[in-house]
Write an enzyme that holds these catalytic residues in place. Structure first.
Site, PDB file in Angstrom:
ATOM      1  N   ARG A  51       0.793  -1.218   0.000  1.00 47.13           N
ATOM      2  CA  ARG A  51       0.000   0.000   0.000  1.00 47.13           C
ATOM      3  C   ARG A  51       0.831   1.276   0.000  1.00 47.13           C
ATOM      4  NH1 ARG A  51      -2.741  -3.833   1.539  1.00 47.13           N
ATOM      5  NH2 ARG A  51      -0.804  -4.311   2.596  1.00 47.13           N
ATOM      6  N   THR A  52       1.778   1.380   0.925  1.00 46.86           N
ATOM      7  CA  THR A  52       2.436   2.674   1.100  1.00 46.86           C
ATOM      8  C   THR A  52       3.254   3.030  -0.142  1.00 46.86           C
ATOM      9  OG1 THR A  52       2.542   2.133   3.436  1.00 46.86           O
ATOM     10  CG2 THR A  52       3.818   4.029   2.711  1.00 46.86           C
ATOM     11  N   LYS A  80      25.503  -3.414  -0.188  1.00 48.96           N
ATOM     12  CA  LYS A  80      26.983  -3.348  -0.206  1.00 48.96           C
ATOM     13  C   LYS A  80      27.505  -2.569   0.994  1.00 48.96           C
ATOM     14  CE  LYS A  80      26.490  -2.679  -5.146  1.00 48.96           C
ATOM     15  NZ  LYS A  80      26.590  -1.574  -6.112  1.00 48.96           N
ATOM     16  N   ARG A 101      11.027   3.967   3.667  1.00 47.46           N
ATOM     17  CA  ARG A 101      10.657   2.988   4.715  1.00 47.46           C
ATOM     18  C   ARG A 101      11.914   2.205   5.075  1.00 47.46           C
ATOM     19  NH1 ARG A 101       5.598  -1.044   4.693  1.00 47.46           N
ATOM     20  NH2 ARG A 101       4.636   0.940   5.239  1.00 47.46           N
ATOM     21  N   HIS A 129       4.499   5.986  11.557  1.00 47.18           N
ATOM     22  CA  HIS A 129       4.065   5.812  10.158  1.00 47.18           C
ATOM     23  C   HIS A 129       3.086   6.958   9.868  1.00 47.18           C
ATOM     24  CE1 HIS A 129       2.971   4.135   6.407  1.00 47.18           C
ATOM     25  NE2 HIS A 129       2.681   2.889   6.750  1.00 47.18           N
TER      26      HIS A 129
HETATM   27  N1   CP Z   1      -0.461   0.024   5.741  1.00 49.67           N
HETATM   28  C1   CP Z   1       0.748  -0.254   5.272  1.00 49.67           C
HETATM   29  O1   CP Z   1       1.759   0.364   5.650  1.00 49.67           O
HETATM   30  O2   CP Z   1       0.781  -1.237   4.310  1.00 49.67           O
HETATM   31  P1   CP Z   1       2.062  -1.717   3.534  1.00 49.67           P
HETATM   32  O3   CP Z   1       2.995  -2.354   4.514  1.00 49.67           O
HETATM   33  O4   CP Z   1       1.570  -2.670   2.471  1.00 49.67           O
HETATM   34  O5   CP Z   1       2.715  -0.488   2.931  1.00 49.67           O
END
Ligand code: CP
Length: 307
Positions: A51-52, A80, A101, A129
């Site tokens: 999703r993100t 590396k 991320r 998040h």
């Molecule tokens: N909600 C969420 O962060 O989903 P993903 O891990 O798929 O990005």
């Protein structure tokens, strides 16, 4: 230059502005189709995501911009031994904005401190998040028409679930929000959330082990998955993974206007039969994630709203 590392980087007024802009985008996406022409978004994902990452990419493409990036640490020079600080210096030469991320808490902050472009924290370990929180706020606002005067149940892995930590951080700033924190003892919210966020803001909350007991009180139920990747041993994960499973039978205990949110991915914690319930809002929530990320990209790039 602004970054977004934590929901508290945004004032309540800035959040209201982002939600209003996201609402406008939802009504007429074509109006925004060229506001980021020529701009590039880098998605640097050292941890898995559906999703993100894809909603960020969809958001930038919907604004007329382009995307580049990597979807795993293995496919970047992190494999590396390159540091985050060096990587973001390089990304700053290639893109106008970066969503990152990483499994380590604080990694987005390290990136921001070494960046020439806005950095958005797309999840740093079990910490924060913030764009999931913007998505959650937009969803709650769209469904309930308000962000205050709500009883919110957060259920599941409240220890490792970064979406829970970010959402509590954001919601304590709205009036008359109460929390019911539903988890097994091993997966309670971290002490810093209890003391520094909830108690420090005089927010009413209670901690329960039993979902059935909480359900009749709730306006919103925010389910979460038990975060297997953050456990130190598999035995604990197996023992706890199915501690809550929301079923149609349990939904009979809930109010008619209580909505179910989940940041997804779902494992077992919501049975698929619940998807048919009109109160199941988690797939709609994922759609809202695109609109709110479009709004965020526009504001961080200081792109004007079209006439
Ligand atoms: N909600 C969420 O962060 O989903 P993903 O891990 O798929 O990005």
């Amino acid at each position: 230059m602004r970054h977004l590392l934590n929901p508290l980087d945004l004032t309540v007024e800035e959040i209201d502005d982002l939600l209003a802009l996201a609402g406008d985008i939802e009504k007429d996406p074509s109006r925004y189709a060229h506001v980021c022409d020529g701009k590039k978004l880098a998605t640097c994902f050292y941890e898995p995501s559906t999703r993100t990452r894809l909603s960020f990419e969809s958001a930038m493409l919907s604004l007329g911009g382009s995307v580049l990036g990597f979807a795993s640490a293995d496919s970047s020079s992190a494999a590396k031994g390159e540091s985050i600080a060096d990587t973001i210096r390089i990304i700053s030469c290639y893109a106008d904005i970066c969503a990152m991320r990483h499994p380590k808490e604080g990694s987005a902050l390290v990136a921001a401190l070494n960046s020439q472009i806005p950095v958005i924290n797309a999840g740093d370990g079990g910490h924060q998040h913030p764009t999931q929180t913007l998505t959650d706020l937009l969803t709650i606002h769209s469904l309930k028409g308000r962000l205050g005067n709500l009883t919110i149940g957060l259920c599941g892995d409240l220890k490792f679930g970064r979406t829970v930590h970010s959402l509590i951080n954001a919601l304590v700033r709205y009036p008359d929000v109460k929390f019911i924190l539903i988890s097994p003892p091993e997966l309670k919210v971290p002490e810093y959330i209890r003391q520094d966020v909830l108690q420090a803001n005089n927010v009413e909350f209670k901690e329960l082990g039993n979902l059935d007991e909480a359900l009749p009180e709730l306006d919103i139920l925010y389910m979460t998955r038990v975060q297997r990747e953050r456990f130190f041993n598999e035995e604990d994960y197996i023992r706890l993974k199915d501690c809550y499973i929301l079923t149609p039978k349990k939904m009979k205990l809930a109010k008619e206007d209580m909505f179910i949110l989940h940041p997804l991915p779902r494992v077992n914690e919501i049975s698929v039969e619940v998807d048919k319930d009109p109160r199941a809002a988690y797939f709609k929530q994922a759609q809202y994630g695109v609109y709110v990320r479009m709004a965020l990209i526009m504001r961080l790039l200081e792109v004007g709203t079209p006439c």
